[in-house]
Design a protein around this motif. Structure first.
Motif, PDB file in Angstrom:
ATOM      1  N   THR A   9       3.490  -3.483 -10.071  1.00 38.30           N
ATOM      2  CA  THR A   9       3.968  -2.873  -8.830  1.00 38.30           C
ATOM      3  C   THR A   9       3.117  -1.693  -8.392  1.00 38.30           C
ATOM      4  OG1 THR A   9       5.486  -1.424 -10.065  1.00 38.30           O
ATOM      5  CG2 THR A   9       6.359  -3.551  -9.312  1.00 38.30           C
ATOM      6  N   THR A  10       2.271  -1.213  -9.297  1.00 33.23           N
ATOM      7  CA  THR A  10       1.502   0.004  -9.015  1.00 33.23           C
ATOM      8  C   THR A  10       0.045  -0.167  -9.430  1.00 33.23           C
ATOM      9  OG1 THR A  10       3.483   1.300  -9.547  1.00 33.23           O
ATOM     10  CG2 THR A  10       1.409   2.492  -9.343  1.00 33.23           C
ATOM     11  N   ALA A  11      -0.861   0.094  -8.514  1.00 34.88           N
ATOM     12  CA  ALA A  11      -2.280   0.102  -8.861  1.00 34.88           C
ATOM     13  C   ALA A  11      -2.610   1.412  -9.567  1.00 34.88           C
ATOM     14  CB  ALA A  11      -3.133  -0.037  -7.602  1.00 34.88           C
ATOM     15  N   VAL A  46       5.517   9.580  -3.990  1.00 36.46           N
ATOM     16  CA  VAL A  46       4.864   9.877  -5.268  1.00 36.46           C
ATOM     17  C   VAL A  46       3.495   9.209  -5.312  1.00 36.46           C
ATOM     18  CG1 VAL A  46       4.917   9.459  -7.761  1.00 36.46           C
ATOM     19  CG2 VAL A  46       6.979  10.255  -6.599  1.00 36.46           C
ATOM     20  N   LEU A  47       3.440   7.936  -4.967  1.00 38.43           N
ATOM     21  CA  LEU A  47       2.177   7.208  -5.006  1.00 38.43           C
ATOM     22  C   LEU A  47       1.175   7.753  -3.990  1.00 38.43           C
ATOM     23  CD1 LEU A  47       3.600   3.590  -5.381  1.00 38.43           C
ATOM     24  CD2 LEU A  47       2.669   5.071  -7.171  1.00 38.43           C
ATOM     25  N   ASP A  48       1.689   8.343  -2.915  1.00 38.00           N
ATOM     26  CA  ASP A  48       0.816   8.898  -1.891  1.00 38.00           C
ATOM     27  C   ASP A  48       0.160  10.198  -2.347  1.00 38.00           C
ATOM     28  OD1 ASP A  48      -0.261   8.904   0.843  1.00 38.00           O
ATOM     29  OD2 ASP A  48       1.018  10.661   1.120  1.00 38.00           O
ATOM     30  N   VAL A  49       0.899  11.028  -3.105  1.00 42.03           N
ATOM     31  CA  VAL A  49       0.370  12.344  -3.501  1.00 42.03           C
ATOM     32  C   VAL A  49      -0.269  12.328  -4.881  1.00 42.03           C
ATOM     33  CG1 VAL A  49       2.085  13.516  -2.081  1.00 42.03           C
ATOM     34  CG2 VAL A  49       2.554  13.154  -4.508  1.00 42.03           C
ATOM     35  N   LEU A  50      -0.130  11.220  -5.609  1.00 43.15           N
ATOM     36  CA  LEU A  50      -0.646  11.133  -6.976  1.00 43.15           C
ATOM     37  C   LEU A  50      -2.144  10.874  -6.943  1.00 43.15           C
ATOM     38  CD1 LEU A  50       0.401  11.167  -9.923  1.00 43.15           C
ATOM     39  CD2 LEU A  50       0.567   8.672  -9.765  1.00 43.15           C
TER      40      LEU A  50
END
Length: 257
Positions: free
Chosen positions: A97-99, A138-142
């Motif tokens: 689900t997450t790159a 979260v995925l945007d700022v990580l």
């Protein structure tokens, strides 16, 4: 003090079904704890609510703190350690689900915004729509951070005696010239080897080792003056200046509140 060793499996990326985008984990370790070599089927963001811990991949040693975390890609074989009283935090990211933000372990700044978003995901009863929106943020700022508390440990026959001695006793005052004389080689030879193996000069490498050791002592509640002496500085002010140059933070920021 009682020490605890934990053994976890070495799992390949995606080898275990992980039906989540981001999953929160937290624990306060009551003993000095060591994790044997293992790997996860999911990506992992390691950070601490309180205290200091380390993660080791090959010859690279990262220090993890409340402000500087570490992204561990799925399937990366690593060991870990934490001092008693450390409040460990981790966020697991589903492999499918997450790159990954990086193919290799990389530092991540735990900014106030990122911390708030991760804490929100741990709230009980969070609506599915709110969870999805928060996970997207979260995925945007990580993102990877250029700032990291990393020491590369040299492994050559030439440098290994130096590395072992300094890591065993960070207060060791021997200079590059002293070591070159003891090893029967030129100072230039040792200096070049350090740069090649660690991407640092000998002086910077020693400062980084001292900073990592100091963080562990500060997290245990040691006062700054005692830590300065323990890691080889003649005064708290000299230690503070060197520590800030290496970490970008003050020693006091690592002491328990």
């Amino acid at each position: 003090m009682t020490r605890e060793t934990r053994t976890l499996p070495a799992l390949a990326p995606g080898s275990v079904e992980t039906p989540f985008v981001i999953k929160d984990y937290g624990e306060v370790v009551s003993h000095d704890t060591h994790w044997d070599a293992h790997s996860h089927p999911f990506h992992e963001l390691l950070w601490n609510e309180r205290g200091a811990s380390t993660a080791v991949v090959g010859e690279r040693v990262w220090t993890i703190t409340p402000t500087l975390g570490l992204w561990m890609p799925a399937g990366t074989l690593h060991t870990g350690a934490a001092t008693a009283g450390t409040w460990l935090r981790a966020s697991f990211f589903g492999f499918r689900t997450t790159a990954s933000i990086s193919d290799t372990p990389v530092a991540v700044e735990i900014t106030p915004l990122l911390r708030l978003l991760l804490e929100r995901l741990g709230e009980p009863g969070l609506a599915a729509s709110s969870r999805a929106a928060t996970e997207a943020l979260v995925l945007d700022v990580l993102t990877p951070s250029p700032r990291e508390l990393l020491v590369r440990v040299p492994v050559s026959d030439l440098l290994r005696p130096i590395a072992d001695a300094v890591r065993e006793d960070p207060a060791d005052q021997r200079t590059l010239t002293d070591w070159a004389s003891a090893l029967g080689v030129s100072t230039r030879t040792v200096a070049r080897a350090f740069t090649a193996e660690t991407d640092m000069s000998f002086v910077r490498w020693v400062a980084a080792v001292r900073a990592q050791h100091a963080i562990g002592l500060l997290a245990r509640g040691w006062d700054v003056e005692s830590v300065a002496e323990q890691v080889g500085y003649r005064s708290a002010s000299a230690f503070g200046a060197a520590f800030r140059r290496t970490t970008g933070l003050t020693p006091g920021s690592f002491r328990p509140a």
